[in-house]
Scaffold this active site. Structure first.
Site, short mmCIF file in Angstrom:
data_model
loop_
_atom_site.label_atom_id
_atom_site.label_comp_id
_atom_site.label_asym_id
_atom_site.label_seq_id
_atom_site.Cartn_x
_atom_site.Cartn_y
_atom_site.Cartn_z
N ASN A 24 0.83 -1.21 0.00
CA ASN A 24 0.00 0.00 0.00
C ASN A 24 0.86 1.26 0.00
O ASN A 24 0.54 2.24 -0.68
CB ASN A 24 -0.96 0.00 1.19
N MET A 98 1.00 -2.14 12.41
CA MET A 98 0.38 -3.10 13.33
C MET A 98 0.35 -2.58 14.77
O MET A 98 0.70 -3.30 15.71
CB MET A 98 1.15 -4.43 13.27
N LEU A 101 -3.37 3.22 17.67
CA LEU A 101 -2.94 4.55 18.09
C LEU A 101 -4.04 5.20 18.92
O LEU A 101 -5.23 5.11 18.57
CB LEU A 101 -2.64 5.41 16.86
N HIS A 115 -8.15 -1.39 5.30
CA HIS A 115 -8.46 -2.64 5.98
C HIS A 115 -9.01 -3.65 4.97
O HIS A 115 -9.85 -3.29 4.13
CB HIS A 115 -9.51 -2.37 7.07
N ASP A 147 -10.36 6.40 14.21
CA ASP A 147 -10.77 6.99 15.48
C ASP A 147 -10.20 6.12 16.60
O ASP A 147 -9.35 5.25 16.34
CB ASP A 147 -12.29 7.17 15.54
N ASP A 151 -10.61 -0.11 13.73
CA ASP A 151 -11.28 -0.17 12.43
C ASP A 151 -12.74 0.29 12.51
O ASP A 151 -13.62 -0.27 11.84
CB ASP A 151 -11.21 -1.62 11.87
C1 GRF Z 1 -3.11 -4.87 4.02
O1 GRF Z 1 -3.89 -6.00 3.74
C2 GRF Z 1 -3.92 -3.88 4.80
O2 GRF Z 1 -5.26 -3.88 4.48
C3 GRF Z 1 -3.73 -4.32 6.20
O3 GRF Z 1 -2.40 -4.78 6.27
C4 GRF Z 1 -1.98 -5.20 4.98
C5 GRF Z 1 -0.74 -4.44 4.65
O4 GRF Z 1 -0.18 -4.83 3.42
N1 GRF Z 1 -4.03 -3.26 7.12
P1 GRF Z 1 1.00 -3.99 2.80
O5 GRF Z 1 2.10 -3.93 3.86
O6 GRF Z 1 0.49 -2.64 2.45
O7 GRF Z 1 1.44 -4.78 1.59
#
Ligand code: GRF
Length: 218
Positions: A24, A98, A101, A115, A147, A151
């Protein structure tokens, strides 16, 4: 109606928080060029040596590792916030970060998260596995404002994919991932260009022609 981002010059400065492979993050780095209204100016990981940091380095973006180990949650939140503010960050994107916050971190700027599930179904860990186990026929991805819950924040964008009979967590997550990348770029573009406001918990996007569209319902 409350704007989620205060006034400021374009492109807006984005900090991305990571803990893993960073696909991402890569989507955001790739999007943040040319006339896109945002730039990634800081990438922070709580875990050393993750591939996301390498992606940032390859894009020429400053990186930092800020370990949470041995630190009280509030102290870590404030340290992280201080670091991002020192980098001039105006918008925070969580990209596989992970850590939960707290309010001390969240106040005063938009914090976005992606998510791998159609929230509010299947929050928390292993969204794709939860969908397979539940036997739903549609799964997907959600980009939302963060928030104080896990999630639970206002939804900015959602997209769905089918769940197939032989799906495992891995095959479904792989089908969802490209949707995450598209939605994250779309949501960041809207937030950074100052077109997102909140009507209670519902996000409202002002379209380019000035028309308003409620993201959820409406
Ligand atoms: C993704 O599936 C995202 O939705 C979740 O953690 C994963 C992260 O993947 N929160 P990446 O590190 O962006 O490849």
């Amino acid at each position: 109606m409350t704007a989620v981002l205060g006034p400021g010059a374009l492109p807006r400065r984005v900090g991305v928080l990571v803990s893993g492979r960073g696909s991402n993050l890569q989507a955001l780095l790739d999007a943040c060029v040319g006339d896109f209204p945002a730039r990634v100016v800081s990438v922070v990981s709580n875990i050393p040596d993750v591939y996301a940091l390498e992606r940032a380095r390859q894009a020429g973006v400053p990186t930092r590792v800020l370990s949470h180990r041995g630190k009280p949650r509030d102290a870590y939140d404030l340290e992280l916030r201080g670091q991002l503010l020192a980098d001039g960050v105006e918008i925070v994107c969580l990209a596989g970060f992970m850590r939960v916050l707290g309010p001390g971190f969240l106040q005063g700027w938009p914090v976005l998260n992606v998510h791998p599930a159609l929230l509010p179904a299947f929050p928390g860990m292993h969204g794709a596995k939860q969908a397979v186990d539940a036997g739903v026929t549609q799964a997907g991805a959600t980009v939302h404002l963060v928030d104080a819950g896990v999630d639970t924040g206002p939804i900015l964008a959602q997209g769905s994919v089918p769940v197939l009979p032989d799906d495992t967590e891995d095959t479904l997550a792989a089908r969802i991932l490209p949707i995450e990348h598209l939605l994250y770029v779309q949501a960041l573009r809207q937030v950074a260009s100052g077109r997102v406001a909140l009507d209670g918990r519902r996000a409202v996007v002002t379209l380019r022609d000035g028309e308003r569209r409620w993201v959820t319902g409406g």
